[in-house]
Scaffold this active site. Sequence first.
Site, short mmCIF file in Angstrom:
data_model
loop_
_atom_site.label_atom_id
_atom_site.label_comp_id
_atom_site.label_asym_id
_atom_site.label_seq_id
_atom_site.Cartn_x
_atom_site.Cartn_y
_atom_site.Cartn_z
N ASP A 73 -4.28 0.74 -9.40
CA ASP A 73 -5.68 0.37 -9.59
C ASP A 73 -6.01 0.09 -11.05
OD1 ASP A 73 -5.71 0.83 -6.93
OD2 ASP A 73 -6.89 2.66 -7.01
N SER A 93 -13.71 1.52 -7.81
CA SER A 93 -14.84 1.76 -8.71
C SER A 93 -14.44 2.73 -9.83
CB SER A 93 -16.05 2.29 -7.94
OG SER A 93 -15.72 3.48 -7.27
N SER A 94 -13.61 3.71 -9.52
CA SER A 94 -13.20 4.68 -10.55
C SER A 94 -12.38 4.01 -11.64
CB SER A 94 -12.34 5.80 -9.96
OG SER A 94 -12.94 6.34 -8.84
N GLU A 146 0.84 -1.21 0.00
CA GLU A 146 0.00 0.00 0.00
C GLU A 146 0.87 1.26 0.00
OE1 GLU A 146 -3.14 -0.29 -1.21
OE2 GLU A 146 -3.46 -1.71 0.43
N HIS A 147 0.49 2.19 -0.84
CA HIS A 147 1.22 3.45 -1.01
C HIS A 147 2.66 3.19 -1.46
CE1 HIS A 147 -1.76 6.47 0.45
NE2 HIS A 147 -2.30 5.36 0.93
C1 GAF Z 1 -5.31 4.34 -4.11
C2 GAF Z 1 -4.54 4.79 -5.34
F1 GAF Z 1 -5.40 4.96 -6.39
C3 GAF Z 1 -3.46 3.81 -5.73
O1 GAF Z 1 -2.70 4.34 -6.77
C4 GAF Z 1 -2.58 3.48 -4.53
O2 GAF Z 1 -1.68 4.51 -4.25
C5 GAF Z 1 -3.43 3.13 -3.31
O3 GAF Z 1 -4.40 4.12 -3.04
C6 GAF Z 1 -2.59 2.95 -2.07
O4 GAF Z 1 -1.80 1.82 -2.20
O5 GAF Z 1 -6.04 3.18 -4.39
#
Ligand code: GAF
Length: 390
Positions: free
Chosen positions: A183, A138-139, A44-45
């Site tokens: 995503d 969803s986006s 994540e991130h």
């Molecule tokens: C959101 C963002 F759209 C992704 O790009 C990613 O940074 C995520 O947060 C965190 O891991 O979904």
Amino acid sequence: MTGPARPGPAGDVAARADAGFLHRYGEPPAGRWAAPGRANLIGEHTDYNDGFVLPFALPLRTVVAAAPQDGLRWTVWSELSDSPVEFGADEVAAPGRVSGWGAYVAGVVWALRDAGHDVPGARLAIASDVPVGSGLSSSAALEAAVLAALVDLGGVDLPAERRPRLAQRAENAYVGVPTGIMDQSAVIRCRPSHALFLDCRTESVEHIPFDLAAAGLAVLVVDSRAPHRHAGGEYASRRASCDQAAKLLGLAALRDVPAAGLDEALALLHDDETRRRVRHVVTENQRVLDTVELLRAGRIRDIGPLLTASHASMRDDFEITVPEIDTAVEAALAAGAYGARMTGGGFGGCVLALVDADRADAASATVTTAYAAHNFPAPNFHLSTANTHP
Ligand code: GAF
């Protein structure tokens, strides 16, 4: 107490898109195109730090029924909105001229045209099972399904591996949300029964076996129902801290700090908050690599502690969790989950918990009870065996 929602028959959402098209435009569509929601197993991130992520597709999807229409006009109907969005060449000549949910569609038209592709005018009808604002992409699912429709209708040659960047550009530059590449890659490139190991620097992917059903496992996705504030300043501020830290360290991105070099990097940073942000990203990248190794060895249950460690890092170092989310993780673990963590950008959204399939209902009951004890609105649940896919 309501247990996790099982996906309905695969045709449901597609039938709604078809019926919506017929109702709205008085004739059947030329075809339909779909993209799934995603959960991120771990990482994540890390995407905007040129690092590693490991998402998988959920059995929830967005379907676009579409047909060409004369001239450079686009008409978009969604089952989630009372009125259609309409726009023409002027609105897609520059970013930001369509707002609201229609911006994701206009953004894709803009990004395609800006990349030099001929995009035909079209009529579209959208139906979706992917909950909006829950951090299940969803986006990105909307962008990907619209992109697939327009590319096919226009006979545009755009291979799958080049589509995520284009959809991301629509979101970053047209809609104005500074997300990374995860995503859009997930909803375009994931395969059934596999997680997508994506190197966000090179965009190379490896499909890692993740056959939950075969292992008697399931991922319980808990929608915390705490509002997911993606476009808000917190996501952008985490991103800015990471960029700033990389700059201070003289690196292109935090991806370039290996786990073994973490202490040395931290010693060069003098602000405690920045050090914690860096520690999250560096340790999270390593957790993705460790998870991939375990999955390659067929040891799915053993990834549990890595998921839970990822959650602790998001809570304590990256500071992107909220009480509803932490409560769901703690309750799932108390109910016997192998591991649990928030998934997605944070500040709300969803938790995923790795559970024995026959324990999923008990785990959701425990989470619901814990929510009631805190007076939080009851959570929603989705169950994934990662076997289904549009
Ligand atoms: C959101 C963002 F759209 C992704 O790009 C990613 O940074 C995520 O947060 C965190 O891991 O979904």
